[in-house]
Design a protein around this motif. Structure first.
Motif, mmCIF file in Angstrom:
data_model
loop_
_atom_site.group_PDB
_atom_site.id
_atom_site.type_symbol
_atom_site.label_atom_id
_atom_site.label_comp_id
_atom_site.label_asym_id
_atom_site.label_seq_id
_atom_site.Cartn_x
_atom_site.Cartn_y
_atom_site.Cartn_z
ATOM 1 N N LYS B 168 0.857 -1.192 0.000
ATOM 2 C CA LYS B 168 0.000 0.000 0.000
ATOM 3 C C LYS B 168 0.890 1.237 0.000
ATOM 4 O O LYS B 168 2.072 1.148 0.325
ATOM 5 N N PRO B 169 0.341 2.403 -0.348
ATOM 6 C CA PRO B 169 1.193 3.598 -0.380
ATOM 7 C C PRO B 169 1.715 3.943 1.004
ATOM 8 O O PRO B 169 1.056 3.704 2.018
ATOM 9 N N GLU B 170 2.907 4.513 1.022
ATOM 10 C CA GLU B 170 3.522 4.850 2.300
ATOM 11 C C GLU B 170 2.813 6.040 2.930
ATOM 12 O O GLU B 170 2.328 6.924 2.242
ATOM 13 N N ILE B 171 2.746 6.046 4.249
ATOM 14 C CA ILE B 171 2.185 7.184 4.983
ATOM 15 C C ILE B 171 3.271 7.689 5.919
ATOM 16 O O ILE B 171 3.890 6.909 6.634
ATOM 17 N N HIS B 172 3.499 8.977 5.887
ATOM 18 C CA HIS B 172 4.406 9.579 6.864
ATOM 19 C C HIS B 172 3.595 10.585 7.654
ATOM 20 O O HIS B 172 2.966 11.468 7.077
ATOM 21 N N HIS B 173 3.626 10.454 8.971
ATOM 22 C CA HIS B 173 2.804 11.341 9.787
ATOM 23 C C HIS B 173 3.299 12.782 9.658
ATOM 24 O O HIS B 173 4.496 13.029 9.695
ATOM 25 N N ILE B 174 2.366 13.692 9.503
ATOM 26 C CA ILE B 174 2.731 15.110 9.433
ATOM 27 C C ILE B 174 2.581 15.673 10.824
ATOM 28 O O ILE B 174 1.486 15.713 11.378
#
Lengths: 466, 283
Positions: B168-174
Motif C-alpha cells: 500500500k502507499p507509504e504514509i508519513h505522519h505530518i
C-alpha cells in the motif's frame, strides 16, 4: 566454537524435520486402487517427500477426516471419481470443517468424469465456479499438441506460468526453460473477485470451454461459459488461517504418461518435453505447505535516541521518540527454513497505528542470517499520545499470512522533558524582568537599612490644628 | 524411428499449411437506436480498418462475416469477436451466431461491454477468432478499433477495483508545528530594554540622594547580625536561582527553611539596630 555448535544443531534439526510444515498425513480419494498405477510417478514423488499416503475410495467405511474433534489427515487429494456423490464421510460440511481446521485440499478434476456435487458445493462456497453442465472441456485451436490431439485440440500446451502481477513471488516458472505444461482434457473454472483466490495457470487468450454433448457443432453466444484468461486451469484459494485449496482442472496432467512426455505445439519447436512433473511437484508442494510458508522469528523495537538507554522492547514510549524496529522473517523451502527475501517490486511494510495508521513505512532488508532476513526501519513516533500498535500485516498471493502486532503505550512529554525557559528565546525579556526585580529588591533592602535621610535630622513637627 | 517420426511431423505440418480458416465478406456497421444504418465499413483479413469505429451509448455495432475453410464457406466451432481493453489487457469474447452456410453475425452495444471497458481512456481493439477441430489452421486477426462515445449527461459508471493483496502507499505522519518564538531580535531588544531599567533605577535613586552612609555605623553596632541578615536575603535569592537551574522542590525546601530561620533570627537583631537609629532620630 559456539557458532559451530549451533550450526550443527540447526543442521540436525533440519535433517529431522524434512517435511511439510503442517504434517505429512495425506489421504488420496480415488475410484479404485487400480488408478494408483496411472499416477505412480506422482505418488512416488510425494512419498519421496515423506508423505504418508492412505488410499481410500469415497464410500469406504474407514474413511474419516476427523476423529474425536481432531483431523486424522493433514492433506487430502481428490482424484476424479465416477460416483455422483462422495458418501456420508465427505459431505461438503465435513470438507468445509476440514479447511477450517487448517487442512489442505488438492482437487483434480477431469472433463471425462462429472465432478461430485460435494466438491462443486465446496468450490462454490470458495467462489470458484465450475461449468454448470458438468461435462465441459477446455479447448484451444491455437495452442494444442499436434502429436496427441491433432483433431480434438483438447490437449493444451502452455508455457510455465509467470506471476499475473508484479510483486508476486514466482514459485511455478523457475527453471522451466522451453518446457511446456500439457493440460489434457481439463475443466476450466471462473474465479470470483475476492483477494483470497489466485490462479496459478490461466488459459491462453484463444481458449474456451464448451460442452461436447450439446455444443458439438458450434458455440453460441448465450451458452459460452468463459473464454480466454477468464478461465483458470489451476486455481488456488488460501483461507485466512492459511489452509490451502487447489483445483487442478485436469487430473490427466498428473498421470505418468504426461510426465516427461514429448509434445509438439502448433507452430512451435518440433519436440519439447513437458514440464508436468516439476509443475505437479510445485503445485502439490504449495498446497501441502512445503513452499510459500512464512514465519516470524522475532520482533525487536527499541529507543534510538542519543544518550538514552536502548534496551529491547521497552514497555512504554513517549511522543516524538525515535524508534528502531526490526522483524526477522523466514520462509520454508521444501524441507528447511531459509531467510525470506521479499520479491523485487514488493515491500514488507510496518504500520504504526492507533485506530488508523499514522505511519506506513517500507522496511529495508538489513541483514541476512541463517534462516532469517532482518527487515528494519527507524522512525519518529507521532505527536499524539495513546495506545499504538506496531503492525506488520504482510499478506500476499501464494505466501502464508503474517500478522505481527505489538502494542505499546505512548505517553506525553513529562514536565521536565520540555525545553528550559532559557533555551526559549521568547522568554528572555521575562527572565530579564526577573533579574531586574531581584537586583532592584536587593538594592532597596541595602538602601533602606543603611541610608541616611536627605536633609538629615530634620524634625518634623506636627502642627496642631484646632 | 526418430527419423520417420520427424518425417511424419513434417508431412503433417505441410498438410496443415494447406488448409486454414479465413473469413470473407466482412463488414461492421453501427446502427443508432432509431434504426437507421449509419455507417457500414468493409474489412478483410488482410485489410483491417484504419479508422476507429465510433460506438455511442445507445448504438449497436453489427459485425457480419462469412467463415470459410480453404475458401469454402463452412460453420466453424469457434467464431468469436474478442474485444480487448488496452490499459489492463482485459479481453471479452462475443461469440458470433453462425449459420450452417458459414454466415455469421453478432451485435454488440455498450450495455453488453464490461464496465471496465466503458472507463477505458484508449480505444478498444476488436479481433476475429475463427477456429475449429481438425487440421485446418485457426485464424486470429485484429480487425478494427472501437472508440466509445459516452453520453455526457449520463452518470459515469461506477467501478471499484477489487481488493488485491499488495503493498500500500507509504504514509508519513505530518507533525503539528512546534511552539514558535518570535524573532530573536525582538526578544533581545525587549530583554535589553528591561535590563536597562536597572541602572536607570539606581541612577534615579542616586539623583534623589540615595546613600549608604549609615553602613559603618550599623556594622559597628551589630556586625554579625547585619552581615548575616543581608547575607541570608541574598542566599534566599540564591536558593531560588538553584531551584530555577538544577534543584527540585525537595532539595529547595529544606535549604529555604534553614535560610528563612537564619533570616528571622538575625533579622530581629539587625532590624532592632535600625529601630535604635530611628528612635535616635537619625532616620
Amino acid at each position: 566454537m559456539r557458532t559451530l555448535l549451533s550450526f550443527l544443531l540447526l543442521a540436525l534439526a533440519s535433517v529431522v524435520a524434512a517435511i511439510s510444515t503442517s504434517g505429512n498425513r495425506l489421504l488420496v480419494v480415488l475410484d479404485d486402487v487400480a488408478d494408483k498405477a496411472t499416477y505412480s510417478k506422482f505418488f512416488a514423488d510425494l512419498e519421496e517427500r515423506e508423505f504418508k499416503i492412505t488410499y481410500e475410495t469415497p464410500k469406504s467405511d474407514s474413511l474419516n477426516l476427523f476423529n474425536l474433534g481432531e483431523r486424522t489427515y493433514d492433506h487430502v487429494l481428490f482424484l476424479p471419481v465416477h460416483t455422483k456423490g462422495l458418501g456420508p464421510n465427505l459431505t461438503p460440511k465435513t470438507l468445509h470443517d476440514f479447511v477450517n481446521a487448517q487442512g489442505n485440499i488438492l482437487l483434480a478434476l477431469s472433463a471425462n468424469t462429472t465432478t461430485p456435487t460435494s466438491l462443486v458445493s465446496l468450490l462454490s462456497e470458495l467462489d470458484i465456479t465450475l461449468p454448470t453442465d458438468r461435462n465441459s472441456l477446455v479447448v484451444d485451436h491455437f495452442n494444442y499438441d499436434i502429436t496427441s490431439a491433432a483433431d480434438r485440440h483438447d490437449v493444451l500446451l502452455l508455457p510455465a506460468p509467470k506471476p499475473v502481477r508484479t510483486g508476486i513471488k514466482d514459485f511455478f516458472s523457475e527453471d522451466a526453460g522451453t518446457k511446456l505444461i500439457a493440460f489434457p482434457r481439463g475443466v476450466g473454472a471462473v474465479l470470483g473477485n475476492g483477494q483470497l483466490l489466485n490462479p496459478i495457470l490461466r488459459a491462453p487468450r484463444t481458449a474456451y470451454s464448451y460442452n461436447p454433448k450439446e455444443q458439438a457443432e458450434a458455440v453460441n453466444g448465450d451458452d459460452l461459459f468463459a473464454a480466454g484468461q477468464q478461465l483458470s486451469l489451476v486455481s488456488t484459494f488460501q483461507a485466512r488461517n492459511n489452509a490451502r485449496v487447489t483445483v487442478v482442472g485436469s487430473a490427466e496432467m498428473l498421470q505418468d504418461k504426461w510426465f516427461d512426455a514429448s509434445v509438439t505445439k502448433l507452430g512451435g519447436k518440433p519436440v519439447v518435453q513437458t514440464f508436468n512433473r516439476e509443475f505437479a511437484k510445485r503445485v502439490s508442494g504449495w498446497t501441502f505447505q512445503e513452499i510459500g510458508v512464512l514465519k516470524v522469528n522475532w520482533v525487536e523495537h527499541h529507543l534510538e535516541e542519543e544518550g538514552a538507554p536502548n534496551d529491547s522492547n521497552p514497555a512504554m514510549y513517549r511522543v516524538k521518540n525515535n524508534v528502531s524496529y526490526t522483524i526477522s522473517l523466514a520462509e520454508f523451502a521444501w524441507d528447511h527454513w531459509i531467510g525470506f527475501n521479499v520479491p523485487e517490486a514488493d515491500e514488507v511494510q510496518l504500520e504504526f497505528s492507533m485506530l488508523s495508521p499514522f505511519h506506513r513505512l517500507n522496511l529495508k532488508e538489513e541483514s541476512h542470517r541463517l534462516a532469517a532476513v532482518h527487515y528494519h526501519t527507524v522512525f519518529t513516533i507521532p505527536d499524539q499520545h495513546g495506545i499504538f500498535n506496531f503492525m506488520v500485516n504482510y499478506k500476499r498471493p501464494f505466501l502464508s499470512n503474517i500478522e505481527e502486532k505489538n502494542t505499546v503505550p505512548v505517553r506525553h512529554m513529562a514536565h521536565d522533558e520540555w525545553p528550559r525557559s532559557y533555551a526559549i528565546s521568547g522568554a528572555w525579556p521575562w527572565i530579564a524582568g526577573i533579574g531586574a526585580t531581584v537586583s532592584g529588591f536587593l538594592g532597596f533592602v541595602a538602601l533602606w537599612m543603611y541610608s541616611a535621610p536627605v536633609g538629615a535630622g530634620k524634625k518634623v513637627t506636627v502642627k496642631k490644628t484646632q | 524411428m526418430r527419423f520417420t517420426q520427424a518425417l511424419l511431423l513434417l508431412a503433417a505440418g505441410a498438410a496443415q499449411a494447406a488448409s486454414s480458416w479465413s473469413f470473407d465478406d466482412a463488414s461492421v456497421s453501427v446502427a443508432a437506436k432509431k434504426g437507421s444504418d449509419a455507417i457500414k465499413e468493409k474489412f478483410s483479413q488482410k485489410a483491417p480498418l484504419t479508422k476507429p469505429v465510433g460506438l455511442g451509448s445507445t448504438d449497436t455495432v453489427k459485425i457480419i462475416l462469412t467463415a470459410k475453410e480453404d475458401g469454402k464457406a463452412k460453420r466453424p466451432h469457434q467464431a468469436f469477436v474478442t474485444i480487448k481493453e488496452q490499459e489492463t489487457g482485459l479481453e471479452a469474447p462475443f461469440p458470433l451466431t453462425v449459420k450452417d452456410t458459414g454466415k455469421a453475425v453478432v451485435q454488440i452495444s455498450q450495455k453488453d461491454l464490461p464496465v471496465q471497458f466503458l472507463l477505458s481512456p484508449k480505444p478498444l481493439k476488436a479481433s476475429v477468432v475463427i477456429g475449429s477441430f481438425g487440421e485446418a489452421r485457426a485464424v486470429n486477426t485484429p480487425v478494427f478499433d472501437i472508440e466509445l462515445q459516452t453520453d455526457p449527461n449520463a452518470p459515469v459508471p461506477k467501478y471499484e477495483a477489487p481488493v488485491r493483496y499488495g503493498k500500500k502507499p507509504e504514509i508519513h505522519h505530518i507533525f503539528r508545528p512546534g511552539p514558535q518564538s518570535p524573532p530573536k531580535v525582538i526578544s533581545l531588544f525587549f530583554a535589553l530594554a528591561v535590563a536597562a531599567m536597572v541602572p536607570v533605577l539606581f541612577i534615579s535613586w542616586l539623583l534623589l540622594g540615595a546613600n549608604v552612609n549609615h553602613l559603618t555605623k550599623a556594622l559597628g553596632a551589630a556586625p554579625l547580625s547585619h552581615v548575616t541578615f543581608f547575607g541570608s536575603i541574598v542566599a534566599m535569592e540564591g536558593v531560588f536561582f538553584m531551584y530555577y537551574t538544577s534543584w527540585n522542590l525537595f532539595q529547595v525546601l529544606p535549604v529555604a527553611g534553614v535560610v528563612g530561620v537564619v533570616t528571622v533570627l538575625s533579622g530581629t537583631k539587625a532590624l532592632g539596630e535600625v529601630q535604635s537609629r530611628r528612635l535616635a532620630g537619625e532616620r
